[in-house]
Design an enzyme around this catalytic site. Sequence first.
Site, short mmCIF file in Angstrom:
data_model
loop_
_atom_site.label_atom_id
_atom_site.label_comp_id
_atom_site.label_asym_id
_atom_site.label_seq_id
_atom_site.Cartn_x
_atom_site.Cartn_y
_atom_site.Cartn_z
N SER A 113 0.93 -1.12 -0.27
CA SER A 113 0.15 -0.04 0.16
C SER A 113 0.61 1.00 -0.11
O SER A 113 0.69 2.32 -0.47
CB SER A 113 -1.02 -0.35 1.26
N HIS A 140 -1.47 -2.63 -6.81
CA HIS A 140 -2.21 -2.15 -5.64
C HIS A 140 -3.32 -2.66 -5.66
O HIS A 140 -4.29 -1.53 -6.27
CB HIS A 140 -1.97 -0.75 -5.29
N GLU A 187 -4.38 0.56 -8.80
CA GLU A 187 -3.40 1.40 -8.83
C GLU A 187 -1.89 0.65 -9.29
O GLU A 187 -1.00 -0.26 -8.50
CB GLU A 187 -3.13 1.60 -7.89
N ASN A 189 -3.36 6.64 -1.38
CA ASN A 189 -2.60 6.49 0.14
C ASN A 189 -2.27 8.05 0.59
O ASN A 189 -2.44 8.31 1.13
CB ASN A 189 -3.02 5.42 0.89
N1 3HC Z 1 -16.19 -9.92 -1.72
C1 3HC Z 1 -17.72 -10.35 -2.90
N2 3HC Z 1 -18.68 -8.89 -2.58
C2 3HC Z 1 -18.77 -8.48 -1.50
C3 3HC Z 1 -17.50 -8.66 -0.90
C4 3HC Z 1 -16.43 -9.34 -0.88
N3 3HC Z 1 -15.69 -9.56 0.11
N4 3HC Z 1 -17.59 -7.13 -0.07
C5 3HC Z 1 -19.29 -6.53 -0.38
N5 3HC Z 1 -19.45 -7.70 -1.34
C6 3HC Z 1 -20.56 -7.03 -2.10
C7 3HC Z 1 -22.08 -8.02 -2.14
O1 3HC Z 1 -22.50 -8.35 -2.62
C8 3HC Z 1 -22.23 -6.38 -3.14
O2 3HC Z 1 -22.73 -6.74 -3.99
P1 3HC Z 1 -24.43 -6.38 -4.62
O3 3HC Z 1 -24.04 -4.87 -5.05
O4 3HC Z 1 -24.49 -6.79 -5.88
O5 3HC Z 1 -25.63 -5.95 -3.98
C9 3HC Z 1 -21.39 -5.05 -2.74
O6 3HC Z 1 -20.47 -5.70 -2.27
C10 3HC Z 1 -22.26 -3.89 -1.41
O7 3HC Z 1 -22.16 -4.21 -0.25
P2 3HC Z 1 -22.84 -4.64 1.42
O8 3HC Z 1 -24.67 -4.73 0.06
O9 3HC Z 1 -22.72 -6.39 2.07
O10 3HC Z 1 -22.88 -3.47 2.00
P3 3HC Z 1 -22.11 -1.81 1.47
O11 3HC Z 1 -22.77 -1.49 0.65
O12 3HC Z 1 -21.99 -1.47 3.15
O13 3HC Z 1 -21.01 -2.13 1.01
C11 3HC Z 1 -18.25 -2.05 0.64
C12 3HC Z 1 -20.05 -2.95 1.42
C13 3HC Z 1 -18.60 -2.68 -0.44
C14 3HC Z 1 -17.22 -2.44 1.74
C15 3HC Z 1 -18.49 -0.31 0.65
O14 3HC Z 1 -18.87 -0.08 1.69
C16 3HC Z 1 -18.00 0.52 0.17
O15 3HC Z 1 -17.69 0.41 -0.84
N6 3HC Z 1 -16.51 0.83 1.14
C17 3HC Z 1 -15.79 1.52 0.65
C18 3HC Z 1 -14.24 0.28 0.83
C19 3HC Z 1 -13.54 1.05 0.27
O16 3HC Z 1 -12.94 2.17 0.20
N7 3HC Z 1 -12.29 0.56 0.33
C20 3HC Z 1 -10.90 0.77 -0.62
C21 3HC Z 1 -9.87 0.98 0.93
S1 3HC Z 1 -8.67 1.38 1.82
C22 3HC Z 1 -7.38 -0.16 0.12
O17 3HC Z 1 -8.02 -1.13 0.70
C23 3HC Z 1 -6.63 0.47 0.32
C24 3HC Z 1 -5.32 0.07 1.23
O18 3HC Z 1 -3.93 0.54 0.69
C25 3HC Z 1 -4.94 0.78 2.61
#
Ligand code: 3HC
Length: 285
Positions: free
Chosen positions: A121, A142, A154, A192
């Site tokens: 990251s 990434h 990325e 990040n």
């Molecule tokens: N695998 C497969 N599908 C998944 C999943 C997983 N692990 N987690 C969630 N899903 C799917 C669900 O099935 C659902 O599908 P649908 O749209 O067809 O119904 C969809 O994703 C949305 O999930 P939920 O309805 O359960 O829950 P939410 O609507 O609350 O969404 C979330 C959850 C996708 C995590 C959403 O809250 C989100 O996008 N959050 C932001 C995540 C983010 O910013 N991530 C980046 C983090 S930074 C990073 O990773 C970089 C590192 O370097 C720090």
Amino acid sequence: MSNIQNVSVIGGGTMGNGIAHVFALSGSDVTLIETKQAYADRALNTIEKNLNRMVKKEKIKESEKKGTLDRIAVSLDAGSGVANADLVIEAVPEIFEVKKKVFKTVDEHAPKHAIFASNTSSISITKLAESTDRPDRFVGMHFFNPVPVMKLVEVINGLKTDPDVTEHILALADTLGKVAVPANDSPGFVSNRVLMPMINEAIFCVYEGVAEAEDIDHIMKLGMAHPMGPLRLADFIGLDICLDILQVLYDGFKDPKYRPCPLLVKMVDAGKLGDKTGEGFFTHD
Ligand code: 3HC
């Protein structure tokens, strides 16, 4: 440049199992490398659970789920696990010395044509690439959590990355159904460098009593159309990871604007790491 069919993923944690999931789903033969069978089993269970979720949502068929799982093999040895790899993706803990050791080992055993990618990251791709004899075939790849859902990859060029390798990886990400965006190696890359100061600032708002954690997240969710508020996102990413990345930014730029909030440091010291420990800015099941 040769086709990428065999992909070895090193590390089956949150990011590693997600990366194995998306490659196997798109038709690659994946070797998931872990240090213990129990960790590998946990990774496979998570992949199956996430594939089941996709079947239930009618995004894939049961037969595709089965095919995906059949394309994932497990290896408990990094050397033999990369012996046939066209691409090796490392997703082990964010500790430079650990990653360096892994890359030294796989460099000795992977075919000469294999491309190496790190899912780091924020650790320098240029520096990691120098642990191998193939810095020209080394890139940052990434991914974002949850990997099966998040569209972005990325792709980071190290100083010596061959532009053809970058092009190849950008095109490959496309076949995963992802959108690949290039960036040059720099502390925190783009994602990040922009995300972590926002999270840090939200933590400063808690620290200085500007607003309650719930209210800060509410403001950012409704006001900026973010799916999660910055504090919920920090818990989701892991407060220790956020602190590590801020430290890389602070050390890399020597600029006080990246100073980690003392509250973040204190929470990490207290073992309040977010979702993974059940408590961070919020409590989690
Ligand atoms: N695998 C497969 N599908 C998944 C999943 C997983 N692990 N987690 C969630 N899903 C799917 C669900 O099935 C659902 O599908 P649908 O749209 O067809 O119904 C969809 O994703 C949305 O999930 P939920 O309805 O359960 O829950 P939410 O609507 O609350 O969404 C979330 C959850 C996708 C995590 C959403 O809250 C989100 O996008 N959050 C932001 C995540 C983010 O910013 N991530 C980046 C983090 S930074 C990073 O990773 C970089 C590192 O370097 C720090």
